[in-house]
Design an enzyme around this catalytic site. Structure first.
Site, PDB file in Angstrom:
ATOM      1  N   ASP A   1       0.834  -1.191   0.000  1.00  0.00           N
ATOM      2  CA  ASP A   1       0.000   0.000   0.000  1.00  0.00           C
ATOM      3  C   ASP A   1       0.877   1.252   0.000  1.00  0.00           C
ATOM      4  O   ASP A   1       1.858   1.329   0.756  1.00  0.00           O
ATOM      5  CB  ASP A   1      -0.896  -0.011   1.243  1.00  0.00           C
TER       6      ASP A   1
ATOM      7  N   GLU B   1      13.323 -15.475  -0.309  1.00  0.00           N
ATOM      8  CA  GLU B   1      13.540 -16.626   0.573  1.00  0.00           C
ATOM      9  C   GLU B   1      12.342 -17.572   0.554  1.00  0.00           C
ATOM     10  O   GLU B   1      12.493 -18.780   0.745  1.00  0.00           O
ATOM     11  CB  GLU B   1      13.769 -16.167   2.010  1.00  0.00           C
TER      12      GLU B   1
END
Length: 535
Positions: free
Chosen positions: A200, A258
């Site tokens: 956002d 990751e």
């Protein structure tokens, strides 16, 4: 799985307050979303973006976070989240959560500690500034939601910065502990199986530490904010979109990598394309980004073409997302003036959106051809709308609950809905559209499924043809595949345009948009379209 699977995916946004209420309190919740996941899966979309459900006082309906690592009781529990994501994954859906990093709620423990004194451990976690000698705020920065972006705090006898509501203080991203705290909170959700994040206001993280005032805008912005809002009168070169943000996005990307997760950034800037290019290039920051360029009231073929062409020219190795509707703007059927035939217009817009180069993002209810709801002032919830009423009525009209059935409250809740369910939506409820093969809902399912069989539309290059308004004509080309020509009539009246490239083209068996080509003349009814293989 394709390493860049997200380039071929379709995102579907769920605004949880308004999707499905499972406990009768009038507010949608996580168990309600879980209940409707089969519906979403049947649409054929790939990613479910869920607007904020974290603990919050709900002054901005979840975009004012009080705890980044817990579910607000209004929406359920962490256990409910775990059930939801497990079911989504079992249906082949990925879950994307909304991360609101630039600011918190004033109720967040971080801010409570920060405002308690000037020398506590979190004293510099937010943007604080001394007043000018005459007591005024330190500069002229404005809030998106109206007025100054500075609020006086009697505890510290300083101003704090807020780009949005007064109750949404801005975090100081120049402080490394703030960045790490956000990365730790994100890891919490990635460990729970989250597949992606929507960032956002992702260019609002940093501010100019010298606190220089913004100059006047050379061209007033009336596309990302209402023309009654003075925010658009400034060139926002010091209060957001600072160069330090790039290094933070690199850190963010390393964490996401990751887990094999992705990030899409919301960019609201004076030059949004330049920011999108910077934030997505190089493969080490955001995976994709979107702006408000197609979330405006302007919807001419020339405007749409210009946005896509400019993006392609300036965002060389990045990737974009095209959205024509979300929780911040009036519904596309109303905003783009398709009310004369909402069903036909919704089909046409979806087909066009799925034909542009980039990852489409769909907003809940647009697949049902819902128009903007008219919410009376006494029922308005959005603080943005209350400030600028009546010239700007806020965002509630696109946030009203989904009508699933023609029962009371559209089957959304057994209680009193937090916003009224629009009667016109109940008349075309999802259950009713299930029974109609030609409904916008069933067309959306077929169109999305058909797009998946057309690699030209998911990965191909794009060029546009010169044709008069209101027609948009384009070609998608991919090495090893036959090029596809697509022509769209954005108007309600029949049109006929000359397109020599379509002469002799083989019409494609697409999901049912009316249109034909005769000797290079493309004949389209109102809101019609034609797809064909280039000769």
């Amino acid at each position: 799985m394709n390493k860049e699977w997200w380039k071929e995916a379709i995102i579907y946004q769920v605004y949880p307050r308004s999707y499905q209420d499972s406990n009768g309190d009038g507010v949608g919740d996580l168990p309600g979303i879980t209940e409707r996941l089969e519906y979403i899966a049947r649409l054929g979309v790939d990613i479910v973006w869920i607007s904020p459900f974290f603990k919050s006082p709900m002054r901005d309906f979840g975009y004012d976070v009080a705890d980044y690592c817990d579910v607000d009781p209004l929406f359920g529990t962490l256990a409910d989240f775990d059930v939801m994501i497990a079911k989504a994954h079992s249906l082949g859906l990925k879950i994307m959560i909304d991360q609101v990093m630039s600011h918190t709620s004033e109720d967040h423990p971080w801010f409570k500690e920060s405002r308690s004194s000037r020398d506590n451990p979190k004293a510099d976690w937010y943007v604080w500034a001394d007043p000018l000698p005459d007591g005024n705020p330190p500069n002229n920065w404005l809030s998106v939601f109206g007025g100054s972006s500075w609020q006086w705090d009697s505890r510290r006898k300083q101003y704090y910065m807020h780009n949005f509501l007064v109750s949404q203080p801005d975090l100081n991203f120049h402080h490394p502990e703030v960045q790490q705290a956000h990365l730790d909170a994100l890891r919490f959700w990635l460990e729970r199986g989250v597949d992606g994040v929507r960032m956002d206001a992702c260019n609002f993280h940093f501010h100019d530490r010298s606190l220089k005032s913004n100059p006047p805008a050379l061209v007033r912005d009336t596309s990302t904010v209402s023309d009654v809002n003075p925010y658009g009168m400034q060139a926002h070169i010091h209060d957001k979109t600072q160069p330090e943000n790039v290094a933070f996005l690199v850190k963010l990307r390393k964490l996401l990598d990751e887990y094999g997760a992705i990030a899409i950034g919301e960019v609201g800037a004076d030059d949004s394309l330049a920011v999108m290019a910077e934030y997505t290039e190089g493969g080490d920051k955001l995976h994709l980004a979107y702006s408000f360029n197609l979330l405006t009231a302007v919807h001419t073929a020339a405007h749409i073409r210009k946005q896509v062409e400019d993006f392609g020219a300036r965002v060389i190795d990045g990737w974009g997302s095209w959205s024509v509707g979300n929780h911040d703007v009036a519904r596309v059927v109303t905003r783009w003036e398709g009310q004369s035939n909402p069903a036909a217009f919704a089909r046409l817009v979806l087909a066009m959106q799925l034909s542009l180069r980039g990852t489409p993002c769909l907003y809940q209810g647009d697949e049902l051809a819902f128009s903007e709801a008219d919410v009376p002032y006494e029922l308005i919830q959005d603080p943005y709308g209350k400030t600028f009423w009546p010239e700007f009525k806020g965002r509630d009209g696109c946030r009203t609950p989904i009508a699933w059935t023609q029962d009371d409250n559209g089957g959304f809740t057994k209680g009193t809905p937090w916003l009224p369910v629009a009667p016109e939506h109940i008349a075309i409820a999802a259950s009713t559209q299930e029974e109609d093969r030609d409904s916008p809902l069933n067309f959306a399912r077929r169109m999305i499924a058909w797009r998946k069989t057309m690699p030209q539309l998911t990965r191909g290059d794009i060029v546009f043809f010169d044709v008069p308004e209101p027609v948009l004509a384009l070609q998608r080309s991919l090495e090893g595949e036959r090029s596809v020509i697509a022509v769209f009539n954005l108007g309600a009246q029949p049109v006929e345009v000359s397109l020599p490239q379509a002469a002799g083209a083989e019409k494609l068996a697409q999901p049912g948009l009316p249109g034909e080509v005769v000797d290079g003349q493309v004949k389209l009814p109102g809101y019609g379209a034609w797809f064909g293989y280039a000769k």
